[in-house]
Design a protein around this motif. Sequence first.
Motif, PDB file in Angstrom:
ATOM      1  N   VAL A 172      13.563  21.433  10.419  1.00 40.01           N
ATOM      2  CA  VAL A 172      13.365  20.033  10.030  1.00 40.01           C
ATOM      3  C   VAL A 172      12.567  19.295  11.102  1.00 40.01           C
ATOM      4  O   VAL A 172      11.657  18.510  10.791  1.00 40.01           O
ATOM      5  N   GLU A 173      12.874  19.552  12.359  1.00 36.16           N
ATOM      6  CA  GLU A 173      12.123  18.905  13.437  1.00 36.16           C
ATOM      7  C   GLU A 173      10.656  19.312  13.408  1.00 36.16           C
ATOM      8  O   GLU A 173       9.762  18.505  13.703  1.00 36.16           O
ATOM      9  N   CYS A 174      10.401  20.561  13.027  1.00 40.48           N
ATOM     10  CA  CYS A 174       9.012  21.035  12.888  1.00 40.48           C
ATOM     11  C   CYS A 174       8.299  20.263  11.781  1.00 40.48           C
ATOM     12  O   CYS A 174       7.160  19.814  11.950  1.00 40.48           O
ATOM     13  N   TYR A 175       8.960  20.067  10.648  1.00 42.68           N
ATOM     14  CA  TYR A 175       8.350  19.306   9.552  1.00 42.68           C
ATOM     15  C   TYR A 175       8.089  17.863   9.967  1.00 42.68           C
ATOM     16  O   TYR A 175       7.045  17.288   9.638  1.00 42.68           O
ATOM     17  N   GLN A 176       9.040  17.284  10.679  1.00 40.98           N
ATOM     18  CA  GLN A 176       8.902  15.892  11.093  1.00 40.98           C
ATOM     19  C   GLN A 176       7.716  15.685  12.035  1.00 40.98           C
ATOM     20  O   GLN A 176       7.120  14.615  12.056  1.00 40.98           O
ATOM     21  N   ARG A 177       7.365  16.716  12.786  1.00 39.52           N
ATOM     22  CA  ARG A 177       6.238  16.619  13.726  1.00 39.52           C
ATOM     23  C   ARG A 177       4.896  16.899  13.057  1.00 39.52           C
ATOM     24  O   ARG A 177       3.842  16.703  13.670  1.00 39.52           O
ATOM     25  N   SER A 178       4.901  17.399  11.840  1.00 44.70           N
ATOM     26  CA  SER A 178       3.662  17.799  11.162  1.00 44.70           C
ATOM     27  C   SER A 178       2.858  16.580  10.716  1.00 44.70           C
ATOM     28  O   SER A 178       3.427  15.549  10.355  1.00 44.70           O
ATOM     29  N   GLU A 179       1.532  16.734  10.725  1.00 44.13           N
ATOM     30  CA  GLU A 179       0.675  15.634  10.262  1.00 44.13           C
ATOM     31  C   GLU A 179       0.842  15.399   8.765  1.00 44.13           C
ATOM     32  O   GLU A 179       0.710  14.277   8.289  1.00 44.13           O
ATOM     33  N   ALA A 180       1.099  16.456   8.018  1.00 47.01           N
ATOM     34  CA  ALA A 180       1.334  16.331   6.575  1.00 47.01           C
ATOM     35  C   ALA A 180       2.300  17.427   6.148  1.00 47.01           C
ATOM     36  O   ALA A 180       2.287  18.530   6.697  1.00 47.01           O
ATOM     37  N   VAL A 181       3.149  17.103   5.178  1.00 46.22           N
ATOM     38  CA  VAL A 181       4.118  18.050   4.643  1.00 46.22           C
ATOM     39  C   VAL A 181       3.934  18.095   3.132  1.00 46.22           C
ATOM     40  O   VAL A 181       3.968  17.056   2.460  1.00 46.22           O
ATOM     41  N   ILE A 182       3.721  19.293   2.606  1.00 47.67           N
ATOM     42  CA  ILE A 182       3.398  19.467   1.197  1.00 47.67           C
ATOM     43  C   ILE A 182       4.621  19.953   0.431  1.00 47.67           C
ATOM     44  O   ILE A 182       5.257  20.936   0.807  1.00 47.67           O
ATOM     45  N   GLY A 183       4.932  19.287  -0.657  1.00 43.83           N
ATOM     46  CA  GLY A 183       5.950  19.754  -1.589  1.00 43.83           C
ATOM     47  C   GLY A 183       5.294  20.115  -2.907  1.00 43.83           C
ATOM     48  O   GLY A 183       4.202  19.631  -3.224  1.00 43.83           O
ATOM     49  N   LEU A 184       5.943  20.974  -3.666  1.00 43.58           N
ATOM     50  CA  LEU A 184       5.380  21.364  -4.956  1.00 43.58           C
ATOM     51  C   LEU A 184       5.866  20.459  -6.084  1.00 43.58           C
ATOM     52  O   LEU A 184       5.160  20.299  -7.085  1.00 43.58           O
TER      53      LEU A 184
END
Length: 270
Positions: A172-184
């Motif tokens: 979750v911390e990795c996702y929070q640091r991402s510039e964009a998070v893609i869901g389907l």
Amino acid sequence: MKVVFITTNYLPFTGGVENHTASLAHSLSARHEVKVAALRFRPQSLFSRLGVLGNNLLAPRRVEDRLDGKVSVISLGPNLLERLRLWPLALRALPRIQRWFYEQLNRITRPAFLRAFTPRLRQVIAGADVVHCMAFGDLGIAAQAVANSCGIPFVCTPFVHPQQWGDGKDDVECYQRSEAVIGLTPADRDYLASLGVLPERLHIIGVAPQISEKRDAVGFRRQHGLEGFPFVLYLGRMMYKKGSRALLASARRVWDEMPEVRFVFIGPND
């Protein structure tokens, strides 16, 4: 633009994530330079307790890079030196400790994974305009660390299975640091938002069905003795968490009302 996909598995390994990654990579390769870097290209048969080592210490050896159409496919499989650096991860397979201290063991041993894979990831990611990661856990965290150190935007598609995988604290911390998070799907977006991913970083792209240009429904029924019968089709990996056993268990209840129904299961064992 140069795009690098990081994923645990890639074709000919068969699965939803693998097909989705290939579809995106091939589509983008019409206009951009695209690489896909993966750990595995075929399923492994490992004793159940050793399964936690299949993506690190016991990952298949590195194979020769190749082209998949216009897409460059790069192997991340560890060489001998990298495998030696991964030995601390063997602790993850210890009985009982593995069950009781799973996340703690991952954190303690992750530096060994980073030392082993960072040089190879640097080679793969060098010169990219964007890194799109389809992996979670060690590989996703390592890819993000390398992308950040190189000043390259990092995008991820988590493929989270709630309470099953991909939603641990470190992920979750990795996702929070991402510039964009893609869901389907909207459900993906809502769940990722509930984990603390900023709404402005969340995007939905939908699920692209992969339908063969050649199909023969009549021939399929004839070949498998299904002519004249309604049937329920399960298409996917035979995983407990994907519901294959639940569907099989439901068959008797269906047959109580509709004894003519047939159940068809297609997909690899897991």
